[in-house]
Design an enzyme around this catalytic site. Sequence first.
Site, PDB file in Angstrom:
ATOM      1  N   GLY A 152       0.821  -1.270  -0.093  1.00  0.00           N
ATOM      2  CA  GLY A 152      -0.299  -0.019  -0.478  1.00  0.00           C
ATOM      3  C   GLY A 152       1.117   1.176   0.297  1.00  0.00           C
ATOM      4  N   ALA A 153       1.974   1.254  -0.712  1.00  0.00           N
ATOM      5  CA  ALA A 153       2.836   2.490  -0.705  1.00  0.00           C
ATOM      6  C   ALA A 153       2.320   3.123  -1.582  1.00  0.00           C
ATOM      7  CB  ALA A 153       4.309   0.859  -0.938  1.00  0.00           C
ATOM      8  N   ARG A 178       0.142   5.593  -1.395  1.00  0.00           N
ATOM      9  CA  ARG A 178      -0.871   6.583  -1.431  1.00  0.00           C
ATOM     10  C   ARG A 178      -0.745   6.424   0.374  1.00  0.00           C
ATOM     11  NH1 ARG A 178      -4.996   4.269  -4.039  1.00  0.00           N
ATOM     12  NH2 ARG A 178      -6.564   3.120  -2.603  1.00  0.00           N
ATOM     13  N   TYR A 217     -14.013  -4.424   9.332  1.00  0.00           N
ATOM     14  CA  TYR A 217     -12.748  -3.748   9.865  1.00  0.00           C
ATOM     15  C   TYR A 217     -12.613  -3.647  10.316  1.00  0.00           C
ATOM     16  CZ  TYR A 217      -9.021   0.033   9.742  1.00  0.00           C
ATOM     17  OH  TYR A 217      -8.487   0.136   9.769  1.00  0.00           O
TER      18      TYR A 217
END
Length: 259
Positions: free
Chosen positions: A13-14, A16, A158
């Site tokens: 997930g790099a 943003r 979640y």
Amino acid sequence: MAQLTGRVALVTGAGRGIGRATALALASAGAAVVATARSVDELDSTVAEIRAAGGEASALSCDLSDRSQSVRLIERAAVAFGPIDILVNNAGIGSSADPRLLAEFDDAFWDRTLEINLTAPYVLSKAVLPHMRSNGFGRIITVASINSRVPSLHGGAYVASKHGVLGLMRTLALEHAAEGITVNCVCPGPVRTQVNDRRVEYDVQRLGVDREEYERGLTPIGGRLEPEDIAPMVVYLAGDEARMITGQAYHIDGGVSMA
Ligand code: NAP
């Protein structure tokens, strides 16, 4: 010599948000960074910024909802810079794409949330452990959440995924503590990112409150955190100085969890 010189870090997930800030911070501490996510343009921008600052980085696109892609990712990452020393499980999806009462929850969204937020860290950690065991050094750092500790309305999947990943990481920590491998979590409160923007919008509409006033009240310190507030703790946990810290979960939340 910088703190992480000679180390290789994989950050999911790099492209943003918290992952981008973490990739930049690890690179500026000297690590060679493999940046991954699905959006190639965002990854390219992270890598370009690291290289412009004199760091080393490479981009590999991967959809972490596909387990075989996740396993291949570890092999592809090792081709770029050698075996992975530091795995940052950051990629995740929030509740705001389809918030509902649990009694009305969408089963496909449940599955997707657990696949990305819980199963992907399991698959990646499992695949990276042989590298770390053969090096006698490893750092697995997972971006969990304050929702690893407390529930959130209309975000059952979640919350379950973030409680689950904390338990998973503690188990890993215990199983590999004597091998030079530490496993820890950071638990952010509300951070100004794309996914949290959508959640704030949902809550503002749901409660019928003023957006600015609502945001100010989100933490006792005031307002939301920035991605750059999270990254330094990840860098610290990745370093040699944190060698005796494992199985922990650090709240970086503007005071939310004490209130
Ligand atoms: P974000 O800005 O939306 O970034 C999420 C990252 O995850 C993106 O780079 C995204 O890239 C990647 N991702 C999502 N689905 C993916 C998939 N299927 N395969 C590969 N990569 C995927 O969110 P963020 O707020 O920075 O969140 C990062 C982490 O922090 C998450 O685990 C989140 O739960 C956690 N967290 C955030 C907050 C907050 O308030 N922001 C609070 C607590 C915890 P692509 O879409 O390009 O794939």
